[in-house]
Write a protein that holds these residues in place. Structure first.
Motif, PDB file in Angstrom:
ATOM      1  N   ASN A 285       0.811  -1.218   0.000  1.00  0.00           N
ATOM      2  CA  ASN A 285       0.000   0.000   0.000  1.00  0.00           C
ATOM      3  C   ASN A 285       0.844   1.268   0.000  1.00  0.00           C
ATOM      4  OD1 ASN A 285      -2.505  -1.362   0.060  1.00  0.00           O
ATOM      5  ND2 ASN A 285      -2.314  -1.658   2.276  1.00  0.00           N
ATOM      6  N   ALA A 286       2.072   1.134  -0.536  1.00  0.00           N
ATOM      7  CA  ALA A 286       2.943   2.309  -0.652  1.00  0.00           C
ATOM      8  C   ALA A 286       2.793   2.961  -2.017  1.00  0.00           C
ATOM      9  CB  ALA A 286       4.399   1.908  -0.423  1.00  0.00           C
ATOM     10  N   ALA A 287       2.120   2.312  -2.905  1.00  0.00           N
ATOM     11  CA  ALA A 287       1.850   2.853  -4.246  1.00  0.00           C
ATOM     12  C   ALA A 287       0.388   2.607  -4.573  1.00  0.00           C
ATOM     13  CB  ALA A 287       2.747   2.219  -5.294  1.00  0.00           C
ATOM     14  N   SER A 288      -0.185   3.560  -5.277  1.00  0.00           N
ATOM     15  CA  SER A 288      -1.603   3.439  -5.600  1.00  0.00           C
ATOM     16  C   SER A 288      -1.840   2.451  -6.746  1.00  0.00           C
ATOM     17  CB  SER A 288      -2.161   4.821  -5.996  1.00  0.00           C
ATOM     18  OG  SER A 288      -1.560   5.251  -7.207  1.00  0.00           O
ATOM     19  N   ARG A 289      -3.100   2.133  -6.878  1.00  0.00           N
ATOM     20  CA  ARG A 289      -3.482   1.254  -7.998  1.00  0.00           C
ATOM     21  C   ARG A 289      -3.236   1.935  -9.322  1.00  0.00           C
ATOM     22  NH1 ARG A 289      -4.097  -4.046  -9.160  1.00  0.00           N
ATOM     23  NH2 ARG A 289      -5.224  -4.183 -11.139  1.00  0.00           N
ATOM     24  N   LEU A 290      -3.391   3.247  -9.364  1.00  0.00           N
ATOM     25  CA  LEU A 290      -3.143   3.998 -10.597  1.00  0.00           C
ATOM     26  C   LEU A 290      -1.685   3.917 -11.004  1.00  0.00           C
ATOM     27  CD1 LEU A 290      -4.137   5.920 -12.803  1.00  0.00           C
ATOM     28  CD2 LEU A 290      -3.670   7.834 -11.229  1.00  0.00           C
ATOM     29  N   ASP A 291      -0.793   3.995 -10.031  1.00  0.00           N
ATOM     30  CA  ASP A 291       0.643   3.869 -10.347  1.00  0.00           C
ATOM     31  C   ASP A 291       0.946   2.503 -10.947  1.00  0.00           C
ATOM     32  OD1 ASP A 291       1.099   6.422  -9.397  1.00  0.00           O
ATOM     33  OD2 ASP A 291       1.591   5.722  -7.360  1.00  0.00           O
ATOM     34  N   LEU A 292       0.335   1.457 -10.397  1.00  0.00           N
ATOM     35  CA  LEU A 292       0.559   0.101 -10.926  1.00  0.00           C
ATOM     36  C   LEU A 292       0.025  -0.023 -12.347  1.00  0.00           C
ATOM     37  CD1 LEU A 292       1.499  -2.810 -10.539  1.00  0.00           C
ATOM     38  CD2 LEU A 292      -0.764  -3.318  -9.560  1.00  0.00           C
ATOM     39  N   ASP A 293      -1.185   0.507 -12.571  1.00  0.00           N
ATOM     40  CA  ASP A 293      -1.778   0.421 -13.916  1.00  0.00           C
ATOM     41  C   ASP A 293      -0.933   1.189 -14.931  1.00  0.00           C
ATOM     42  OD1 ASP A 293      -3.796  -1.099 -12.895  1.00  0.00           O
ATOM     43  OD2 ASP A 293      -5.246   0.551 -12.773  1.00  0.00           O
ATOM     44  N   ASN A 294      -0.427   2.337 -14.548  1.00  0.00           N
ATOM     45  CA  ASN A 294       0.427   3.101 -15.464  1.00  0.00           C
ATOM     46  C   ASN A 294       1.706   2.346 -15.791  1.00  0.00           C
ATOM     47  OD1 ASN A 294      -1.375   5.224 -15.636  1.00  0.00           O
ATOM     48  ND2 ASN A 294      -0.422   6.386 -13.960  1.00  0.00           N
ATOM     49  N   ALA A 295       2.283   1.680 -14.801  1.00  0.00           N
ATOM     50  CA  ALA A 295       3.516   0.916 -15.024  1.00  0.00           C
ATOM     51  C   ALA A 295       3.255  -0.267 -15.953  1.00  0.00           C
ATOM     52  CB  ALA A 295       4.080   0.445 -13.699  1.00  0.00           C
ATOM     53  N   VAL A 296       2.129  -0.939 -15.741  1.00  0.00           N
ATOM     54  CA  VAL A 296       1.781  -2.076 -16.613  1.00  0.00           C
ATOM     55  C   VAL A 296       1.553  -1.592 -18.044  1.00  0.00           C
ATOM     56  CG1 VAL A 296       0.036  -3.839 -17.104  1.00  0.00           C
ATOM     57  CG2 VAL A 296       0.813  -3.476 -14.754  1.00  0.00           C
ATOM     58  N   ALA A 297       0.836  -0.489 -18.198  1.00  0.00           N
ATOM     59  CA  ALA A 297       0.564   0.043 -19.534  1.00  0.00           C
ATOM     60  C   ALA A 297       1.844   0.466 -20.233  1.00  0.00           C
ATOM     61  CB  ALA A 297      -0.406   1.225 -19.426  1.00  0.00           C
ATOM     62  N   ALA A 298       2.762   1.092 -19.479  1.00  0.00           N
ATOM     63  CA  ALA A 298       4.029   1.510 -20.068  1.00  0.00           C
ATOM     64  C   ALA A 298       4.834   0.318 -20.542  1.00  0.00           C
ATOM     65  CB  ALA A 298       4.819   2.327 -19.063  1.00  0.00           C
ATOM     66  N   TYR A 299       4.804  -0.757 -19.750  1.00  0.00           N
ATOM     67  CA  TYR A 299       5.558  -1.957 -20.134  1.00  0.00           C
ATOM     68  C   TYR A 299       4.956  -2.604 -21.385  1.00  0.00           C
ATOM     69  CZ  TYR A 299       7.490  -6.655 -19.933  1.00  0.00           C
ATOM     70  OH  TYR A 299       8.103  -7.844 -20.245  1.00  0.00           O
ATOM     71  N   GLU A 300       3.620  -2.709 -21.443  1.00  0.00           N
ATOM     72  CA  GLU A 300       2.969  -3.320 -22.610  1.00  0.00           C
ATOM     73  C   GLU A 300       3.202  -2.480 -23.862  1.00  0.00           C
ATOM     74  OE1 GLU A 300       1.636  -6.211 -22.786  1.00  0.00           O
ATOM     75  OE2 GLU A 300       1.815  -6.647 -20.636  1.00  0.00           O
ATOM     76  N   THR A 301       3.165  -1.151 -23.701  1.00  0.00           N
ATOM     77  CA  THR A 301       3.425  -0.255 -24.830  1.00  0.00           C
ATOM     78  C   THR A 301       4.851  -0.422 -25.341  1.00  0.00           C
ATOM     79  OG1 THR A 301       1.824   1.353 -23.975  1.00  0.00           O
ATOM     80  CG2 THR A 301       3.438   2.146 -25.588  1.00  0.00           C
ATOM     81  N   ALA A 302       5.783  -0.541 -24.409  1.00  0.00           N
ATOM     82  CA  ALA A 302       7.183  -0.705 -24.787  1.00  0.00           C
ATOM     83  C   ALA A 302       7.387  -2.026 -25.530  1.00  0.00           C
ATOM     84  CB  ALA A 302       8.062  -0.631 -23.551  1.00  0.00           C
ATOM     85  N   LYS A 303       6.710  -3.094 -25.074  1.00  0.00           N
ATOM     86  CA  LYS A 303       6.835  -4.396 -25.771  1.00  0.00           C
ATOM     87  C   LYS A 303       6.252  -4.304 -27.176  1.00  0.00           C
ATOM     88  CE  LYS A 303       4.904  -7.333 -22.992  1.00  0.00           C
ATOM     89  NZ  LYS A 303       4.469  -8.650 -22.496  1.00  0.00           N
ATOM     90  N   ALA A 304       5.133  -3.620 -27.332  1.00  0.00           N
ATOM     91  CA  ALA A 304       4.532  -3.464 -28.660  1.00  0.00           C
ATOM     92  C   ALA A 304       5.449  -2.666 -29.574  1.00  0.00           C
ATOM     93  CB  ALA A 304       3.179  -2.783 -28.535  1.00  0.00           C
ATOM     94  N   ALA A 305       6.098  -1.663 -29.022  1.00  0.00           N
ATOM     95  CA  ALA A 305       7.023  -0.865 -29.830  1.00  0.00           C
ATOM     96  C   ALA A 305       8.186  -1.715 -30.309  1.00  0.00           C
ATOM     97  CB  ALA A 305       7.516   0.332 -29.023  1.00  0.00           C
ATOM     98  N   VAL A 306       8.660  -2.609 -29.442  1.00  0.00           N
ATOM     99  CA  VAL A 306       9.752  -3.517 -29.838  1.00  0.00           C
ATOM    100  C   VAL A 306       9.297  -4.416 -30.988  1.00  0.00           C
ATOM    101  CG1 VAL A 306      11.152  -5.459 -29.099  1.00  0.00           C
ATOM    102  CG2 VAL A 306      10.898  -3.471 -27.609  1.00  0.00           C
ATOM    103  N   ALA A 307       8.077  -4.940 -30.885  1.00  0.00           N
ATOM    104  CA  ALA A 307       7.563  -5.816 -31.947  1.00  0.00           C
ATOM    105  C   ALA A 307       7.453  -5.057 -33.270  1.00  0.00           C
ATOM    106  CB  ALA A 307       6.213  -6.384 -31.534  1.00  0.00           C
ATOM    107  N   MET A 308       6.973  -3.809 -33.221  1.00  0.00           N
ATOM    108  CA  MET A 308       6.865  -3.004 -34.442  1.00  0.00           C
ATOM    109  C   MET A 308       8.241  -2.706 -35.034  1.00  0.00           C
ATOM    110  SD  MET A 308       3.851  -0.296 -33.470  1.00  0.00           S
ATOM    111  CE  MET A 308       4.106   0.571 -35.003  1.00  0.00           C
ATOM    112  N   SER A 309       9.195  -2.427 -34.173  1.00  0.00           N
ATOM    113  CA  SER A 309      10.543  -2.120 -34.666  1.00  0.00           C
ATOM    114  C   SER A 309      11.168  -3.346 -35.309  1.00  0.00           C
ATOM    115  CB  SER A 309      11.414  -1.619 -33.515  1.00  0.00           C
ATOM    116  OG  SER A 309      10.934  -0.376 -33.042  1.00  0.00           O
TER     117      SER A 309
END
Length: 384
Positions: A134-158
């Motif tokens: 409970n040191a980080a909010s749920r929003l922080d976790l969701d943003n981190a997950v989204a950033a990671y998925e976006t980065a993986k998609a960018a790698v696939a496109m590249s």
């Protein structure tokens, strides 16, 4: 006076006898010469090959156009026109500089995206335990997950962009798609080629095996079905197959034989014919694609057919007939059913038995039942 009369009477008797004897000899001679002289041959059996003759056109087994798949200036030509080239042999080089630059750019972008993906993955790993405490909010976790998925998609496109760039770079080296003889080049060195310009560079013809196209009539098809011959389909139960021979431009018969490998399943309603194709070896390239030729197709083999010379057959409105010489030297007029002709002979389907003597010369002098004489000299001459 009485003696003179006796001598005169005796002389007259001798004269009358001489006249009678000479008349008898004359009558005998006349009877012998009145017998018609004919030549005969026995009807025999043999295996008869039935052919059909058509006009065909030769085409290459494969005809491939070599085209530029990327745009650029043509730099090199690495073959001699009209020669034999092998599959995957390098033929042309298109200036690769811009495509090599695209590959380098795509590779750099891929490395950048991979670095971003690694950072996003590390950020996600740090957020997870903090969220659990409970040191980080749920929003922080969701943003981190989204950033990671976006980065993986960018790698696939590249990676896809890099693969596309490498593919286009590979297209700058134009290779032969098959082994065969290549035509002259269609463009000069330094010409802009590719999708936005002239793309046809040359053509390659594979002609060590050629295809012969010709047309057969619907009647030919029906006859082949009657003989249980399916054109374009090999029947392993049959001792022979419908092979093809062709005549070259100098009227000589081509050394190799081909096989019928395809027949169109329908008849062209405009011409009443259906297309047939044969495949024929051409190792010496004696046959050139595009030329017309005479095609001879083996359609059937009639085993043990009854055969007579064509000259023995008399055809009238009432039908076809032969004169047969019986054992007692008399002749019989016999109507027969004829089959196909070949060389100087003809097949008799019905009405004649093998071994029967058929009149081949002198039948114009005959009538049914008349007695005849066979000329041995003529028979010997016919056999020779």
């Amino acid at each position: 006076m009485k003696g003179f009369c006796l001598r005169l009477k005796k002389t007259l008797s001798l004269l009358v006898s001489a006249v009678v004897i000479s008349g008898a000899f004359y009558g005998c001679k006349k009877t012998v010469t009145e017998l018609p002289v004919i030549a005969v041959e026995p009807a025999h059996q043999e295996d008869v090959e039935i052919y059909g003759e058509y006009v065909g056109r030769v085409r290459a087994q494969q005809f491939v156009e070599v085209r530029a798949r990327v745009e650029g200036y043509l730099e090199k030509m690495l073959f001699e026109e009209g020669t034999y080239v092998k599959k995957n042999q390098v033929l042309f080089i298109i200036n690769p500089d811009q495509y090599r630059a695209k590959v380098d750019k795509a590779r750099a972008q891929l490395k950048k995206d991979e670095a971003q993906a690694q950072k996003a993955e590390r950020d996600l790993e740090r957020i997870k335990p903090l969220h659990e405490q409970n040191a980080a909010s749920r929003l922080d976790l969701d943003n981190a997950v989204a950033a990671y998925e976006t980065a993986k998609a960018a790698v696939a496109m590249s990676r896809a962009d890099l693969a596309q760039a490498e593919l286009e770079l590979g297209y700058t080296t134009v290779r032969s798609p098959l082994s065969g003889h290549i035509s002259e080049r269609n463009v000069d060195l330094g010409t802009l080629v590719g999708p936005g310009a002239k793309s046809l560079l040359a053509t390659i013809v594979k002609s060590d095996t050629v295809l012969i196209d010709f047309s057969m009539t619907a009647l030919d098809y029906l006859k082949s079905k009657e003989r249980n011959v399916a054109l374009g389909q090999q029947d392993k139960t049959r001792s022979w197959q419908p092979y093809v021979t062709i005549t070259l431009a100098d009227n000589t018969v081509y050394l190799h034989k081909g096989m019928v490998d395809f027949a169109e399943p329908q008849v062209d309603p405009e011409t009443g014919t259906f297309s047939v194709r044969a495949e024929m070896p051409n190792p010496e390239r004696a046959i050139l694609p595009g030329q017309f030729t005479k095609v001879k197709v083996l359609l059937d083999i009639r085993e043990d057919a009854t055969v007579v010379p064509q000259k023995s057959v008399i055809i009238e409105k009432g039908g076809s007939y032969l004169y047969i010489m019986r054992a007692d030297s008399t002749v019989e007029k016999r109507f027969v059913e004829l089959g196909p002709e070949f060389q100087n002979n003809i097949v008799v389907e019905r009405g004649l038995n093998p071994g029967e003597n058929v009149v081949v010369e002198g039948y114009h002098k005959l009538s049914p039942g008349i007695k005849v004489k066979v000329a041995d000299a003529i028979v010997e001459e016919e056999k020779e």
